[in-house]
Design a protein around this motif. Structure first.
Motif, mmCIF file in Angstrom:
data_model
loop_
_atom_site.group_PDB
_atom_site.id
_atom_site.type_symbol
_atom_site.label_atom_id
_atom_site.label_comp_id
_atom_site.label_asym_id
_atom_site.label_seq_id
_atom_site.Cartn_x
_atom_site.Cartn_y
_atom_site.Cartn_z
ATOM 1 N N SER A 108 -3.135 -0.666 5.723
ATOM 2 C CA SER A 108 -3.939 0.073 4.752
ATOM 3 C C SER A 108 -3.041 0.778 3.731
ATOM 4 C CB SER A 108 -4.822 1.093 5.475
ATOM 5 O OG SER A 108 -5.547 1.864 4.554
ATOM 6 N N GLY A 109 -1.963 1.388 4.232
ATOM 7 C CA GLY A 109 -1.012 2.057 3.337
ATOM 8 C C GLY A 109 -0.359 1.093 2.378
ATOM 9 N N CYS A 114 1.658 -0.345 -2.187
ATOM 10 C CA CYS A 114 2.721 -1.346 -2.388
ATOM 11 C C CYS A 114 2.361 -2.480 -3.337
ATOM 12 C CB CYS A 114 3.125 -1.959 -1.050
ATOM 13 S SG CYS A 114 3.888 -0.812 0.087
ATOM 14 N N CYS A 115 1.170 -2.528 -3.835
ATOM 15 C CA CYS A 115 0.768 -3.661 -4.656
ATOM 16 C C CYS A 115 1.777 -3.907 -5.773
ATOM 17 C CB CYS A 115 -0.627 -3.430 -5.238
ATOM 18 S SG CYS A 115 -1.896 -3.471 -3.976
ATOM 19 N N CYS A 122 8.239 -1.876 0.681
ATOM 20 C CA CYS A 122 6.936 -1.871 1.355
ATOM 21 C C CYS A 122 6.866 -0.749 2.372
ATOM 22 C CB CYS A 122 6.694 -3.209 2.039
ATOM 23 S SG CYS A 122 5.077 -3.309 2.832
ATOM 24 N N VAL A 123 5.748 -0.026 2.390
ATOM 25 C CA VAL A 123 5.538 1.080 3.311
ATOM 26 C C VAL A 123 5.597 0.618 4.769
ATOM 27 C CG1 VAL A 123 3.019 0.924 3.331
ATOM 28 C CG2 VAL A 123 4.116 3.123 3.733
ATOM 29 N N ILE A 124 5.247 -0.624 5.031
ATOM 30 C CA ILE A 124 5.291 -1.150 6.397
ATOM 31 C C ILE A 124 6.714 -1.121 6.943
ATOM 32 C CG2 ILE A 124 4.972 -3.255 7.793
ATOM 33 C CD1 ILE A 124 2.580 -3.914 5.973
ATOM 34 N N LEU A 125 7.684 -1.314 6.064
ATOM 35 C CA LEU A 125 9.081 -1.384 6.505
ATOM 36 C C LEU A 125 9.810 -0.048 6.421
ATOM 37 C CD1 LEU A 125 9.983 -4.785 4.827
ATOM 38 C CD2 LEU A 125 9.169 -4.369 7.161
ATOM 39 N N VAL A 130 4.356 6.417 9.334
ATOM 40 C CA VAL A 130 3.113 6.579 10.072
ATOM 41 C C VAL A 130 3.433 7.156 11.433
ATOM 42 C CG1 VAL A 130 1.163 5.342 11.102
ATOM 43 C CG2 VAL A 130 2.020 4.666 8.856
ATOM 44 N N ASN A 131 2.614 8.079 11.894
ATOM 45 C CA ASN A 131 2.760 8.620 13.238
ATOM 46 C C ASN A 131 2.334 7.552 14.232
ATOM 47 O OD1 ASN A 131 2.828 10.049 15.579
ATOM 48 N ND2 ASN A 131 1.323 11.595 14.976
#
Length: 133
Positions: A108-109, A114-115, A122-125, A130-131
């Motif tokens: 979701s983030g 990140c678009c 990327c926020v995933i990396l 994220v907690n």
């Protein structure tokens, strides 16, 4: 019976039988003319091993269960193995649910922040974004 027939009867591969013998889960049989000769008890043992593995018991847990069957221990011993395994499964499910929530939040983030950016941004990396539970 020979190893190929045993494998077919128990629904496992020949290398699996050899592996189980090498780790002491299955007792290697006597040989005749250089070939392993198995008995019907080996089919039962392999079928039990396969069933335990289908239930995701570890090899060590499977070894303990097989020994309890061979020693004709009370069913309550098997129930104890199953109860302990069930607790382990429930713990893993809880851990997976927490991981699922974390991944959903990361995805979701990414969709909102990140678009159009590159993978390193990327926020995933990004650790600590994220907690995790």
């Amino acid at each position: 019976m020979r190893i190929g027939i045993l494998a077919k009867a128990a629904g496992v591969s020949v290398p699996t039988i050899r592996y189980y013998e090498s780790i002491g889960l299955l007792t290697p049989p006597a040989r005749q003319g250089g070939q392993r000769i198995y008995a019907s008890e080996d089919v039962k043992a392999l079928s039990l091993i396969r069933h335990c593995r289908d239930l995701d018991f570890s090899l060590d847990e499977t070894r303990d269960i097989l020994a309890s069957v061979q020693r004709r221990l009370p069913c309550s011993d098997t129930k104890s193995f199953a109860e302990q395994h069930l607790r382990s499964i429930r713990k893993r499910i809880a851990e997976l649910r927490a991981l699922e929530a974390t991944m959903a939040s990361l995805v979701s983030g990414c969709e909102t922040t990140c678009c159009g950016s590159t993978a390193p941004d990327c926020v995933i990396l990004q650790p600590g974004q994220v907690n995790c539970g």
